[in-house]
Design a protein around this motif. Structure first.
Motif, mmCIF file in Angstrom:
data_model
loop_
_atom_site.group_PDB
_atom_site.id
_atom_site.type_symbol
_atom_site.label_atom_id
_atom_site.label_comp_id
_atom_site.label_asym_id
_atom_site.label_seq_id
_atom_site.Cartn_x
_atom_site.Cartn_y
_atom_site.Cartn_z
ATOM 1 N N GLN A 132 9.284 -44.555 -2.823
ATOM 2 C CA GLN A 132 10.289 -45.237 -2.013
ATOM 3 C C GLN A 132 10.506 -44.511 -0.686
ATOM 4 N N ASP A 133 10.532 -43.175 -0.735
ATOM 5 C CA ASP A 133 10.669 -42.404 0.505
ATOM 6 C C ASP A 133 9.471 -42.636 1.427
ATOM 7 N N LYS A 153 9.886 -45.865 3.199
ATOM 8 C CA LYS A 153 10.850 -45.761 4.295
ATOM 9 C C LYS A 153 10.227 -45.088 5.510
ATOM 10 N N HIS A 191 8.028 -47.346 7.712
ATOM 11 C CA HIS A 191 8.755 -48.301 8.554
ATOM 12 C C HIS A 191 9.741 -47.605 9.482
ATOM 13 N N SER A 192 9.583 -46.310 9.663
ATOM 14 C CA SER A 192 10.528 -45.535 10.455
ATOM 15 C C SER A 192 10.026 -45.302 11.876
ATOM 16 N N ALA A 247 13.664 -40.566 8.174
ATOM 17 C CA ALA A 247 14.435 -41.807 8.200
ATOM 18 C C ALA A 247 15.677 -41.654 7.336
ATOM 19 N N GLU A 248 16.676 -42.443 7.635
ATOM 20 C CA GLU A 248 17.929 -42.380 6.880
ATOM 21 C C GLU A 248 17.683 -42.757 5.419
ATOM 22 N N MET A 273 16.020 -40.937 3.229
ATOM 23 C CA MET A 273 14.867 -40.261 2.635
ATOM 24 C C MET A 273 15.286 -38.959 1.969
#
Length: 453
Positions: A102-103, A106, A109-110, A388-389, A391
């Motif tokens: 999942q991290d 993210k 797409h950061s 990214a926020e 993570m």
């Protein structure tokens, strides 16, 4: 295919297809005839209308339906963002923040992903059509001169930490002592040469410390090479490297780094990162091929197939990064011939143009380096290259999977790695294999040729 001239209802022809299945074309044609009989494992054609004697019509290639898959366009070069204001930075020691798939999603797409692609692909674009000779007379800035000094200091440490003569082709344990010496000097060198504040120097130096290989696993791969590129990106984020200097970064600084890494790999026999060395085209590196392909786009006479021509490699290898890396790869293998020891590079040489090679290299960088979790799990984030926020916040399911992984690692004595292939067979350094063979044969050259090559 077997034939019989008689059937159960009038004159007929039976076509028995190997494997018991009717030919697909025959099946489609006969499915349109409601009176036709299709027996198990047999397709029946009537002889009365002469259809069995007809030759299929010839269709010109230009009129045939194309079955070619859609070719994905190469990634575009994003615009490199302006460096942030120094006053807005909160220096911090870079840490790992990609702790789960999942991290990683993210991150992909950061803005940081776009920053990295803008940096790497921007460096590619700035050397398109240029050779190393084109920058020989260009004056180097104080920053680039200090980068050279740091690389000189690291290279000097090799003499202070000679390897043990273990006779093994795997990583030499003295590399750990060498690596610790680099870590001890890294921050002081940044404060002295770049006059950075202590906190900023600690952040930037972390990327330099991680670009030489793993002192835990005694390996090296394209993830470590990426850390060197990120170290230079940090200098750009601090307004110390300007766009006008980017060609010098590619054609001077990176070759200095690759030369240093060749010495380190030859001295300490670092193993290819990953259980099979899959992340580098030559077991170790990727960027020489990416930058080098950009250099050769639209070259008047050097084609991708030129990597098999030893004359061109000798005459042009000092000018073009791709050819120089090919020359190095071929020199350290235990056999001669790219087609025998580097099948992927051999396949790439069949491309029609260097533009095709460059496009493929860019796709490979996106998908096989920053798109791979086993590599990006080691990626470091700080204030200059931010995460990214959200993570780094591990959910209970990820914690459970990581606990199972660590239990397996401890039980089997494997190296700690959450998402890599810890059960793969360790692969010795190809550099080590060549060096050990030369020691046994008592020669400095003379690689073993493949028969009939």
């Amino acid at each position: 295919m077997q034939m019989a001239s008689e059937g159960t209802s009038g004159r007929s022809l039976y076509l028995t297809v190997p494997g018991g299945q009717p030919d697909a074309q025959i099946f489609r044609e006969m499915a349109l005839d409601h009176n036709a009989q299709l027996e198990p494992k047999v397709a029946k054609l009537s002889l009365e209308d002469g259809s069995a004697n007809k030759i299929p019509p010839l269709i010109p290639r230009s009129q045939r339906k194309s079955g070619k898959p859609t070719i994905e366009p190469p990634p575009r070069t994003p615009v490199l963002p302006d460096p942030p204001a120094v006053s807005s930075l909160s220096p911090t020691i870079p840490t790992r923040r990609i702790l789960s798939p999942q991290d990683h999603g993210k991150f992909l797409h950061s803005p940081t992903n776009h920053l990295i692609q803008a940096w790497i692909f921007g460096l590619c674009d700035c050397v398109r059509g240029k050779s190393v000779d084109d920058i020989q007379e260009v004056r180097r800035s104080a920053t680039l001169q200090n980068v050279d000094k740091i690389l000189d200091v690291i290279e000097g440490l090799l003499e202070e930490y000679p390897p043990l003569d273990t006779g093994s082709r795997f990583g030499n344990p003295i590399f750990r002592s060498f690596h610790r010496a680099v870590i001890e000097r890294a921050v002081p060198m940044h404060t002295e040469f770049f006059t950075l504040q202590q906190s900023v120097a600690e952040e930037v130096a972390t990327y330099l410390q991680n670009c030489l290989g793993s002192d835990e696993r005694l390996d090296y791969g394209s993830g470590h090479e990426l850390n060197f590129a990120l170290w230079l990106l940090c200098l750009n984020r601090l307004n110390m490297l300007q766009p006008s200097e980017f060609p010098l970064v590619v054609l001077h600084v990176f070759p200095r780094y690759w030369t240093l890494m060749r010495k380190i790999q030859s001295t300490y026999y670092l193993e290819p990162a990953g259980s099979h060395g899959v992340w580098g085209l030559d077991d170790y590196h990727f960027l020489p091929f990416l930058f080098g392909a950009s250099q050769l786009v639209d070259h008047p006479y050097i084609t991708p197939r030129a990597i098999h021509n030893s004359v061109i490699l000798d005459e042009e290898g000092d000018k073009y990064l791709y050819l120089d890396q090919i020359r190095w790869v071929d020199s350290v293998k235990t056999v001669k011939g790219i087609r025998w020891h580097s099948p992927m590079l051999d396949d790439i040489s069949s491309a029609k143009s260097w533009q095709k090679v460059e496009d493929g290299m860019k796709k490979m960088f996106v998908k096989e380096i920053i798109g791979k979790l086993p590599i990006m799990q080691h990626f470091l984030f700080g204030s200059l290259i931010p995460a990214a926020e959200g993570m780094g916040q591990v959910d209970p399911e990820t914690l459970r999977l990581q606990a199972e992984r660590m239990s397996h690692v401890k039980e089997h004595g494997h190296e700690p790695d959450y998402w890599g292939d810890c059960c793969g067979i360790k692969v010795p350094s190809t550099v080590a294999a060549g060096e050990e063979m030369r020691k046994r044969l008592g020669t400095a050259g003379g690689l073993r040729p493949i028969p009939f090559d």
